[in-house]
Motif scaffolding. Structure first.
Motif, PDB file in Angstrom:
ATOM      1  N   ASN A 188      27.470  43.803  34.880  1.00  0.00           N
ATOM      2  CA  ASN A 188      28.614  42.983  34.522  1.00  0.00           C
ATOM      3  C   ASN A 188      29.848  43.625  35.164  1.00  0.00           C
ATOM      4  N   MET A 189      30.887  42.837  35.436  1.00  0.00           N
ATOM      5  CA  MET A 189      32.088  43.416  36.031  1.00  0.00           C
ATOM      6  C   MET A 189      33.331  43.057  35.218  1.00  0.00           C
ATOM      7  N   ARG A 190      34.274  44.025  35.153  1.00  0.00           N
ATOM      8  CA  ARG A 190      35.560  43.792  34.505  1.00  0.00           C
ATOM      9  C   ARG A 190      36.638  44.442  35.365  1.00  0.00           C
ATOM     10  N   TRP A 191      37.804  43.835  35.450  1.00  0.00           N
ATOM     11  CA  TRP A 191      38.953  44.484  36.106  1.00  0.00           C
ATOM     12  C   TRP A 191      40.223  43.974  35.446  1.00  0.00           C
ATOM     13  N   ILE A 192      40.859  44.838  34.636  1.00  0.00           N
ATOM     14  CA  ILE A 192      42.044  44.387  33.898  1.00  0.00           C
ATOM     15  C   ILE A 192      43.315  44.645  34.700  1.00  0.00           C
ATOM     16  N   ALA A 193      43.225  45.605  35.648  1.00  0.00           N
ATOM     17  CA  ALA A 193      44.392  46.014  36.444  1.00  0.00           C
ATOM     18  C   ALA A 193      45.431  46.757  35.611  1.00  0.00           C
ATOM     19  N   SER A 194      45.005  47.250  34.436  1.00  0.00           N
ATOM     20  CA  SER A 194      45.763  48.254  33.679  1.00  0.00           C
ATOM     21  C   SER A 194      44.760  49.372  33.437  1.00  0.00           C
ATOM     22  N   MET A 195      44.987  50.527  34.050  1.00  0.00           N
ATOM     23  CA  MET A 195      44.017  51.605  33.888  1.00  0.00           C
ATOM     24  C   MET A 195      43.803  51.943  32.408  1.00  0.00           C
ATOM     25  N   VAL A 196      44.865  51.941  31.627  1.00  0.00           N
ATOM     26  CA  VAL A 196      44.726  52.254  30.190  1.00  0.00           C
ATOM     27  C   VAL A 196      43.717  51.318  29.524  1.00  0.00           C
ATOM     28  N   ALA A 197      43.799  50.030  29.849  1.00  0.00           N
ATOM     29  CA  ALA A 197      42.907  49.070  29.195  1.00  0.00           C
ATOM     30  C   ALA A 197      41.482  49.224  29.711  1.00  0.00           C
ATOM     31  N   ASP A 198      41.317  49.466  31.013  1.00  0.00           N
ATOM     32  CA  ASP A 198      39.973  49.678  31.557  1.00  0.00           C
ATOM     33  C   ASP A 198      39.350  50.958  30.987  1.00  0.00           C
ATOM     34  N   VAL A 199      40.145  52.023  30.892  1.00  0.00           N
ATOM     35  CA  VAL A 199      39.609  53.277  30.336  1.00  0.00           C
ATOM     36  C   VAL A 199      39.311  53.109  28.843  1.00  0.00           C
ATOM     37  N   HIS A 200      40.154  52.353  28.164  1.00  0.00           N
ATOM     38  CA  HIS A 200      39.920  52.134  26.726  1.00  0.00           C
ATOM     39  C   HIS A 200      38.578  51.413  26.502  1.00  0.00           C
ATOM     40  N   ARG A 201      38.294  50.429  27.370  1.00  0.00           N
ATOM     41  CA  ARG A 201      37.005  49.738  27.250  1.00  0.00           C
ATOM     42  C   ARG A 201      35.854  50.724  27.484  1.00  0.00           C
ATOM     43  N   ILE A 202      36.011  51.591  28.481  1.00  0.00           N
ATOM     44  CA  ILE A 202      34.941  52.544  28.799  1.00  0.00           C
ATOM     45  C   ILE A 202      34.745  53.540  27.653  1.00  0.00           C
ATOM     46  N   LEU A 203      35.829  53.984  27.037  1.00  0.00           N
ATOM     47  CA  LEU A 203      35.690  54.897  25.888  1.00  0.00           C
ATOM     48  C   LEU A 203      35.061  54.171  24.695  1.00  0.00           C
ATOM     49  N   THR A 204      35.162  52.865  24.680  1.00  0.00           N
ATOM     50  CA  THR A 204      34.632  52.097  23.556  1.00  0.00           C
ATOM     51  C   THR A 204      33.167  51.709  23.753  1.00  0.00           C
ATOM     52  N   ARG A 205      32.814  51.271  24.996  1.00  0.00           N
ATOM     53  CA  ARG A 205      31.428  50.809  25.167  1.00  0.00           C
ATOM     54  C   ARG A 205      30.773  51.272  26.472  1.00  0.00           C
ATOM     55  N   GLY A 206      31.408  52.214  27.165  1.00  0.00           N
ATOM     56  CA  GLY A 206      30.821  52.731  28.405  1.00  0.00           C
ATOM     57  C   GLY A 206      31.238  51.893  29.603  1.00  0.00           C
ATOM     58  N   GLY A 207      30.802  52.342  30.778  1.00  0.00           N
ATOM     59  CA  GLY A 207      31.157  51.645  32.014  1.00  0.00           C
ATOM     60  C   GLY A 207      31.649  52.643  33.049  1.00  0.00           C
ATOM     61  N   VAL A 208      31.917  52.144  34.236  1.00  0.00           N
ATOM     62  CA  VAL A 208      32.453  53.019  35.274  1.00  0.00           C
ATOM     63  C   VAL A 208      33.660  52.336  35.900  1.00  0.00           C
ATOM     64  N   PHE A 209      34.706  53.132  36.140  1.00  0.00           N
ATOM     65  CA  PHE A 209      35.970  52.647  36.704  1.00  0.00           C
ATOM     66  C   PHE A 209      36.156  53.297  38.062  1.00  0.00           C
ATOM     67  N   MET A 210      36.514  52.484  39.053  1.00  0.00           N
ATOM     68  CA  MET A 210      36.748  53.048  40.387  1.00  0.00           C
ATOM     69  C   MET A 210      38.048  52.526  40.970  1.00  0.00           C
ATOM     70  N   TYR A 211      38.907  53.433  41.396  1.00  0.00           N
ATOM     71  CA  TYR A 211      39.982  53.054  42.318  1.00  0.00           C
ATOM     72  C   TYR A 211      39.883  54.031  43.480  1.00  0.00           C
ATOM     73  N   PRO A 212      38.973  53.717  44.430  1.00  0.00           N
ATOM     74  CA  PRO A 212      38.675  54.670  45.500  1.00  0.00           C
ATOM     75  C   PRO A 212      39.689  54.619  46.635  1.00  0.00           C
ATOM     76  N   TRP A 213      39.625  55.610  47.479  1.00  0.00           N
ATOM     77  CA  TRP A 213      40.352  55.573  48.753  1.00  0.00           C
ATOM     78  C   TRP A 213      39.921  54.314  49.481  1.00  0.00           C
ATOM     79  N   ASP A 214      40.833  53.678  50.208  1.00  0.00           N
ATOM     80  CA  ASP A 214      40.383  52.589  51.086  1.00  0.00           C
ATOM     81  C   ASP A 214      41.236  52.542  52.346  1.00  0.00           C
ATOM     82  N   LYS A 215      40.788  51.692  53.275  1.00  0.00           N
ATOM     83  CA  LYS A 215      41.381  51.718  54.630  1.00  0.00           C
ATOM     84  C   LYS A 215      42.736  51.046  54.746  1.00  0.00           C
ATOM     85  N   ARG A 216      43.241  50.461  53.634  1.00  0.00           N
ATOM     86  CA  ARG A 216      44.548  49.793  53.740  1.00  0.00           C
ATOM     87  C   ARG A 216      45.629  50.777  54.136  1.00  0.00           C
TER      88      ARG A 216
END
Ligand code: AHM
Ligand code: MG
Length: 334
Positions: free
Chosen positions: A239-267
């Protein structure tokens, strides 16, 4: 869990039983929580108060500032400068450090914060938050930017406050992760979860997919395998989620697991990533590690990175341990 344990009581008990929290640090955390309460009030006013929209100014990162970015920054500074617990502060919204003025006593701690994380979500009424990290000032007189340049492993407290359907403060002082929900009638944060744990495995990932064509091969490989679902090498649907607020994405992960990525990219290939090491990645990494998860930049543990500047950026991969280890392995294999 005993009912109605306020943040104050939790901190006093931590101080007594484990000696984790010296009294200055306890005061500091209470003051940060009080500031978060008042930011939460401002956020809640929305269009009824003079808090929405652009401030028509740019921060040091070249990003347009919103009124709430500036309000939250001022609230945190005003709340913290007089208490005698801090030597200086640093913020996403200020170029240099803010040294506690001479008229107040100087303390031994350094406070770093992203006053309002997820600014792009303010107008659309989606969760936003405040992220903070606390360091001890190295011995010696005076205070300089150099004093802040410590690895995340040196943090003595870290947390965030998410302003969502509920206002929740999440905290670690190195003894696990605790969550406190703001009780607006009592006006205090009440302990609602202790010993928060992130499941080691997950079927949920969070990344801004619109950047896919700019990613590096290991990130593409990982997400591609997730997208193949039961038919692919992972043999399960993701399943995928992207809230675009790191706090909210991390809060979801602390609540039910998951992985968050904001990797280096070529932009912007010269930037190591979008997120900032000292006041976004480090505090979130410590919370995730304290809850049994992991956090790397693809190559190494985020909290081991020795920062070379205050607003340093970093590639971020954090969350459920086995998933973060897999993505890190893909980077090493590449
Ligand atoms: P901000 O601190 O200026 O709000 O920026 C950080 C935010 C993170 O909360 C979030 O994960 C990311 O930027 C979203 O970026 P994008 O809009 O590129 O998806
Ligand atoms: Mg931010």
């Amino acid at each position: 869990m005993t009912k109605n344990i306020s943040l104050t009581r939790y901190l006093v008990e931590q101080q007594r039983s484990e000696g984790h929290i010296p009294s200055q640090l306890r005061l500091l955390l209470e003051v940060v929580a009080r500031a978060c309460k008042s930011i939460s009030q401002a956020v809640n006013k929305g269009d009824l108060g003079d808090v929405m929209g652009s401030a028509e100014s740019e921060n040091i990162q070249g990003e347009m500032q919103k009124k709430l970015d500036i309000i939250a920054n001022e609230v945190l500074i005003e709340a913290n400068e007089w208490g005698g617990h801090l030597a200086a502060m640093a913020s996403e919204e200020m170029e240099g450090i803010y040294v506690v003025p001479n008229r107040y006593p100087q303390g031994e701690y350094l406070l770093l914060f992203d006053p309002l994380d997820g600014s792009s979500n303010i107008e659309v009424n989606v969760s936003i938050g405040t992220i903070f990290s606390v360091l001890l000032k190295p011995e010696g007189t005076g205070v300089s930017e150099q004093d802040f340049l410590q690895a995340g492993a040196k943090q003595v407290a870290a947390g965030y406050c998410v302003y969502g359907p509920q206002t929740t403060l999440v905290l670690t002082v190195g003894d696990g992760v605790a969550m406190f929900t703001l009780d607006r009638e009592q006006g205090s944060f009440i302990l609602t979860k202790e010993n928060v744990k992130v499941p080691e495995d997950t079927k949920e990932f969070a990344i801004n997919m619109s950047n896919m064509r700019h990613w590096d091969a290991p990130v593409k490989r990982y997400v591609d395998e997730c997208l193949q679902g039961v038919e692919g090498p992972r043999a399960k649907d993701f399943n995928m989620r992207w809230i675009a607020s790191m706090v909210a994405d991390v809060h979801r992960i602390l609540t039910r697991g998951g992985v968050f990525m904001y990797p280096w990219d070529k932009r912007e290939p010269n930037k190591p990533g979008k997120l900032r090491l000292m006041y976004e990645a480090n505090p979130m990494s410590w919370l995730i590690e304290q809850a049994g998860g992991a956090a790397t930049n693809g190559k190494e543990r985020i909290m081991d990175i020795a920062p070379s500047k205050l607003h340093e950026r970093v590639s971020v991969i954090l969350g459920s341990k086995n998933e973060v280890e897999r993505i890190t392995r893909y980077h090493h294999e590449a």
